[in-house]
Design a protein around this motif. Structure first.
Motif, PDB file in Angstrom:
ATOM      1  N   TYR A 168       0.690  -1.189  -0.198  1.00 54.70           N
ATOM      2  CA  TYR A 168       0.100   0.059  -0.024  1.00 54.70           C
ATOM      3  C   TYR A 168       0.933   1.199  -0.070  1.00 54.70           C
ATOM      4  CZ  TYR A 168      -4.224   2.753   0.932  1.00 54.70           C
ATOM      5  OH  TYR A 168      -5.331   3.521   0.905  1.00 54.70           O
ATOM      6  N   LEU A 169       2.165   1.218   0.597  1.00 55.39           N
ATOM      7  CA  LEU A 169       2.902   2.314   0.590  1.00 55.39           C
ATOM      8  C   LEU A 169       3.575   2.617  -0.769  1.00 55.39           C
ATOM      9  CD1 LEU A 169       5.046   1.744   4.009  1.00 55.39           C
ATOM     10  CD2 LEU A 169       3.641   3.641   3.453  1.00 55.39           C
ATOM     11  N   VAL A 170       3.831   1.378  -1.419  1.00 56.44           N
ATOM     12  CA  VAL A 170       4.350   1.609  -2.806  1.00 56.44           C
ATOM     13  C   VAL A 170       3.059   2.006  -3.793  1.00 56.44           C
ATOM     14  CG1 VAL A 170       5.049   0.320  -4.822  1.00 56.44           C
ATOM     15  CG2 VAL A 170       5.862  -0.520  -2.627  1.00 56.44           C
ATOM     16  N   PHE A 171       1.968   1.591  -3.580  1.00 55.27           N
ATOM     17  CA  PHE A 171       0.893   2.325  -4.432  1.00 55.27           C
ATOM     18  C   PHE A 171       0.717   3.870  -3.964  1.00 55.27           C
ATOM     19  CE2 PHE A 171      -3.483   3.324  -4.998  1.00 55.27           C
ATOM     20  CZ  PHE A 171      -3.947   2.894  -6.139  1.00 55.27           C
ATOM     21  N   ASN A 172       0.792   4.138  -2.792  1.00 49.27           N
ATOM     22  CA  ASN A 172       0.390   5.715  -2.756  1.00 49.27           C
ATOM     23  C   ASN A 172       1.481   6.581  -3.046  1.00 49.27           C
ATOM     24  OD1 ASN A 172      -2.014   5.308  -1.473  1.00 49.27           O
ATOM     25  ND2 ASN A 172      -1.293   4.711   0.746  1.00 49.27           N
ATOM     26  N   GLY A 203      -8.891  -7.599  -0.765  1.00 51.47           N
ATOM     27  CA  GLY A 203      -9.216  -6.447  -0.614  1.00 51.47           C
ATOM     28  C   GLY A 203      -8.457  -5.217  -0.941  1.00 51.47           C
ATOM     29  N   LEU A 204      -7.078  -5.401  -0.690  1.00 50.66           N
ATOM     30  CA  LEU A 204      -6.333  -4.379  -1.217  1.00 50.66           C
ATOM     31  C   LEU A 204      -6.025  -4.342  -2.504  1.00 50.66           C
ATOM     32  CD1 LEU A 204      -4.147  -2.362  -0.435  1.00 50.66           C
ATOM     33  CD2 LEU A 204      -2.440  -4.351  -0.462  1.00 50.66           C
ATOM     34  N   LEU A 205      -6.061  -5.363  -3.365  1.00 53.30           N
ATOM     35  CA  LEU A 205      -6.200  -5.465  -4.910  1.00 53.30           C
ATOM     36  C   LEU A 205      -7.269  -4.545  -5.449  1.00 53.30           C
ATOM     37  CD1 LEU A 205      -4.870  -6.016  -7.676  1.00 53.30           C
ATOM     38  CD2 LEU A 205      -6.182  -8.499  -7.353  1.00 53.30           C
TER      39      LEU A 205
END
Length: 381
Positions: A168-172, A203-205
């Motif tokens: 999630y850190l990468v995505f943001n 859920g994250l995907l």
């Protein structure tokens, strides 16, 4: 040269070397050497079995480094055990690598960098450009992380929640340099979902797909931010939305609710509304209540105050906001918005100006400044 194929093979190749006895740091270096060799050789002479080719070359590079390093003489016995070239065993070590790269002994920044390098197959230069730091700085960060996890034995199940937070850190981080980190995070999360059956991975995907679907509409031609309510919904990626909603529904049906599923449910309700006015804010408040129960996060409660302001009116939103710590990031911006919705334009303009000075990035600062100016003068700048 199929770069996606090449990068997709990295976790399996790295896992095989580690299983054969190479420590993580040495194995990762050897795999990077093999990738460089593949870029040089494959365009003219593509291998029949790319994974076996990479394993063979990486293992030989590891052995060469082992022979040359007198401090690692204890590994000399591995030299005589080199397996013959050929198909490699169908054992997927991807999940083990995810847990290793997100080990609790690493800082968040180190875990992200190591995941992008070891699992994502990105070069140190690409990661450094994405995070806007010198390549030498990123190289040191990755080297320290590799040394930290080299002696780690994963003899018990890893922490899925830690892995998901790293992704999630990468995505943001979004997009910077020549690497789209949001797209990279989606690719890595898909890869993780393929090797672990866990509703929070799904859920994250789903959350990533639903957020990424709105990307094209988030910025104006001049680069300015476009708030969700003002976005052109015709520019949203309906394919990504449909996929995200489908993944989320399957995850929720398992009745093992987690925070990423709840966040994805909020994103799905926004995506489902044909117009901003048709948004089901009552349901969104209910999902934020679930999120607050799951996480007890002040940021979640801040977002809930906005949703309450839409569902029950701005005065109700301000009452919910009053219960929170005023030092929270974006607290002042939320207060400004709710005061504007309540018709108190003078207070809203003043708060927008304060929020602009507190903004974490230039785009957000410019947006808040423009909003304050519009309320003060009755026209946009």
């Amino acid at each position: 040269m199929d770069e996606a194929l090449l990068r997709g093979l990295v976790p399996g190749v790295l896992g095989i070397l580690v299983r054969r006895g190479a420590d993580f740091a040495a194995a990762e270096d050897a795999v990077q050497d093999a990738l460089v060799e593949a870029v040089r050789v494959w365009p003219a002479d593509p291998p029949g079995d790319p994974k076996s080719w990479l394993v063979t070359v990486a293992w030989r590079r590891f052995l060469d480094a082992t022979r040359a390093d007198t401090a690692r003489r204890r590994r000399e016995g591995l030299v005589d055990e080199e397996p013959a070239p050929g198909p490699v065993p169908a054992v997927d070590d991807t999940l083990r690598l995810y847990f290793l790269c997100a080990h609790p002994s690493l800082t968040s920044s180190s875990a992200v960098a190591l995941t992008l390098r070891a699992v994502g197959g990105l070069t140190t230069r690409q990661i450094a450009e994405a995070y806007l730091v010198p390549e030498a700085t990123m190289a040191q960060r990755i080297s320290r992380a590799k040394r930290t996890v080299s002696g780690v034995r994963l003899d018990r199940p890893g922490d899925v929640a830690t892995v998901l937070r790293v992704l999630y850190l990468v995505f943001n981080e979004g997009y910077s340099g020549d690497v789209d980190l949001a797209a990279e995070a989606i690719r890595l999360t898909r890869q993780l979902a393929a090797v672990i059956d866990h509703p929070e991975v799904a859920g994250l995907l789903a959350l990533m797909l639903l957020h990424h679907a709105r990307r094209a509409a988030r910025t104006a031609p001049d680069g300015g931010l476009v708030p969700l309510a003002e976005q052109d919904r015709g520019r949203w990626d309906t394919g990504a939305i449909a996929e995200g909603v489908g993944i989320l529904q399957a995850a929720l049906a398992r009745d093992r609710l987690g925070e990423f599923q709840a966040q994805a449910a909020v994103a799905a309700l926004h995506a489902d509304a044909p117009t901003a006015e048709e948004t089901d804010w009552v349901q969104i408040v209910e999902w934020y209540d679930e999120l607050a129960r799951l996480t007890d996060s002040p940021v979640v409660r801040l977002n809930r105050a906005v949703a309450v302001g839409e569902a029950d009116g701005p005065r109700a939103g301000l009452a919910a906001l009053a219960a929170l710590d005023g030092s929270l990031p974006r607290y002042t911006a939320v207060a400004a918005y709710l005061h504007e919705r309540a018709g108190d334009t003078a207070t809203a303009a003043r708060l927008y100006a304060v929020a602009a000075r507190e903004a974490p990035n230039l785009a957000e600062r410019d947006h808040l400044t423009r909003r304050a100016a519009w309320l003060n003068t009755g026209r946009s700048l």
